[in-house]
Design an enzyme around this catalytic site. Structure first.
Site, PDB file in Angstrom:
ATOM      1  N   THR A 194       0.840  -1.197   0.000  1.00 15.29           N
ATOM      2  CA  THR A 194       0.000   0.000   0.000  1.00 15.29           C
ATOM      3  C   THR A 194       0.880   1.255   0.000  1.00 15.29           C
ATOM      4  O   THR A 194       2.011   1.231   0.485  1.00 15.29           O
ATOM      5  CB  THR A 194      -0.945   0.017   1.206  1.00 15.29           C
ATOM      6  N   GLY A 195       0.346   2.324  -0.569  1.00 16.75           N
ATOM      7  CA  GLY A 195       1.091   3.574  -0.615  1.00 16.75           C
ATOM      8  C   GLY A 195       2.433   3.401  -1.309  1.00 16.75           C
ATOM      9  O   GLY A 195       3.456   3.880  -0.813  1.00 16.75           O
ATOM     10  N   GLY A 208       8.743   6.529  -2.977  1.00 16.78           N
ATOM     11  CA  GLY A 208       9.477   6.358  -1.734  1.00 16.78           C
ATOM     12  C   GLY A 208       9.684   4.930  -1.294  1.00 16.78           C
ATOM     13  O   GLY A 208      10.021   4.040  -2.087  1.00 16.78           O
ATOM     14  N   ILE A 209       9.493   4.702   0.001  1.00 14.30           N
ATOM     15  CA  ILE A 209       9.725   3.389   0.586  1.00 14.30           C
ATOM     16  C   ILE A 209       8.833   2.334  -0.052  1.00 14.30           C
ATOM     17  O   ILE A 209       9.281   1.220  -0.351  1.00 14.30           O
ATOM     18  CB  ILE A 209       9.494   3.439   2.109  1.00 14.30           C
ATOM     19  N   GLY A 210       7.578   2.663  -0.290  1.00 15.53           N
ATOM     20  CA  GLY A 210       6.648   1.704  -0.873  1.00 15.53           C
ATOM     21  C   GLY A 210       7.099   1.229  -2.240  1.00 15.53           C
ATOM     22  O   GLY A 210       7.032   0.029  -2.555  1.00 15.53           O
ATOM     23  N   SER A 236       7.776   2.833  12.622  1.00 15.03           N
ATOM     24  CA  SER A 236       8.823   3.851  12.616  1.00 15.03           C
ATOM     25  C   SER A 236       9.487   3.896  13.981  1.00 15.03           C
ATOM     26  O   SER A 236       8.888   3.496  14.994  1.00 15.03           O
ATOM     27  CB  SER A 236       8.204   5.212  12.294  1.00 15.03           C
ATOM     28  N   TYR A 271       1.689  11.696  14.470  1.00 15.74           N
ATOM     29  CA  TYR A 271       2.320  10.657  13.656  1.00 15.74           C
ATOM     30  C   TYR A 271       2.895   9.561  14.560  1.00 15.74           C
ATOM     31  O   TYR A 271       2.687   8.375  14.320  1.00 15.74           O
ATOM     32  CB  TYR A 271       3.426  11.280  12.808  1.00 15.74           C
TER      33      TYR A 271
END
Length: 264
Positions: A13-14, A18-20, A141, A154
């Site tokens: 997902t997402g 970037g990281i995804g 995170s 966050y």
């Protein structure tokens, strides 16, 4: 080590950037067919084109949907009904003084960063346990443990993911399905570049801005640099593989040493 995911289907997902996107590429290199997700269909198409150039033998399936909604989750499940590896990577972040975070913003962060992954786990986990194999991962995170003063909303969502992943791991106990969270440290993505510049000022060249950010805002990092998306992806691919069959219910760190503890 051979991280063989031939014949497996993954959903990240997402993953339009970037990281995804790095995780999607890593899983494809290991042989998995990968569902790539984002809200913007045009941007998602560009991402898939880039991924296919990066991993020519990779199999990528674009699934455009807003996973911050029940309707979006239902659309993804309809498009990819059988998923062996679910990587709940979707997340938003941003700096905000703690006392200025409104009720609506608290709800928005929880809806996108936490509830989106819960919905998909609820849909896919029974199918995985029925087949006797599966991997569910939550990209958390270091902020789950080292709550950043500039974005406690966050941090709250990432702490919640640790509880969610541990709870679902218990639900999957003894089935051949593992559930883990990944404690990712500060990572160099386009979004993080903007975040860093917002904190340290845009007049600095990038190398200096990164140095100031790490020394002033993430001084606990032992790596003393931003992590690359590929470094996060490497751990995710391992945890998705058969070689990680005895790792479940864990919060596994790729945090650059930001968490000042032997055990998180």
């Amino acid at each position: 080590m051979r991280l063989d995911l031939e014949g497996r289907t993954a959903l990240v997902t997402g993953s339009s950037q970037g990281i995804g996107a790095a995780i999607a590429a890593g899983l494809a290199r290991a042989g998995a067919q990968v569902g790539v997700n984002g809200r913007d269909a045009d941007r998602l198409a560009d991402t898939v084109e880039t991924l296919r150039a990066e991993v020519p033998d990779g199999m990528f399936v674009p699934v455009a949907a807003d996973l911050g909604t029940e309707e979006g989750a239902a659309h993804v499940v309809d498009a990819l009904p059988e998923v062996d590896i679910l990587v709940n990577n979707l997340g938003i972040f941003g700096a905000r003084p703690a006392l200025e975070i409104s009720d609506d913003e608290w709800r928005r962060y929880f809806e996108i960063n936490v509830l989106a992954g819960i919905r998909l786990t609820r849909a896919y986990l029974p199918r995985m346990t029925g087949r006797g194999w599966g991997r569910v991962l939550y990209i958390a995170s270091e902020s789950a443990v080292v709550i950043p003063a500039e974005m406690i909303h966050y941090g709250m969502t990432k702490t919640a993911l640790l509880a969610v992943s541990r709870g679902f791991a218990k639900e999957a106990a003894g089935t051949g399905v593992t559930v883990n969270s990944v404690l990712a440290g500060p990572t160099h993505t386009e979004g993080v570049e903007d975040f860093v510049y917002d904190l340290v000022g845009r007049e600095l060249p990038w190398d200096e801005a990164e140095r100031v950010f790490m020394s002033e805002h993430r001084p606990q990092s032992l790596l003393r640099r931003l992590i690359t998306p590929e470094e996060i992806a490497n751990l995710v691919v391992y945890l998705s593989s058969p070689l990680a069959s005895a790792t479940t219910g864990g919060a596994v760190r790729v945090d650059g040493g930001c968490i000042d503890a032997i055990i998180p």
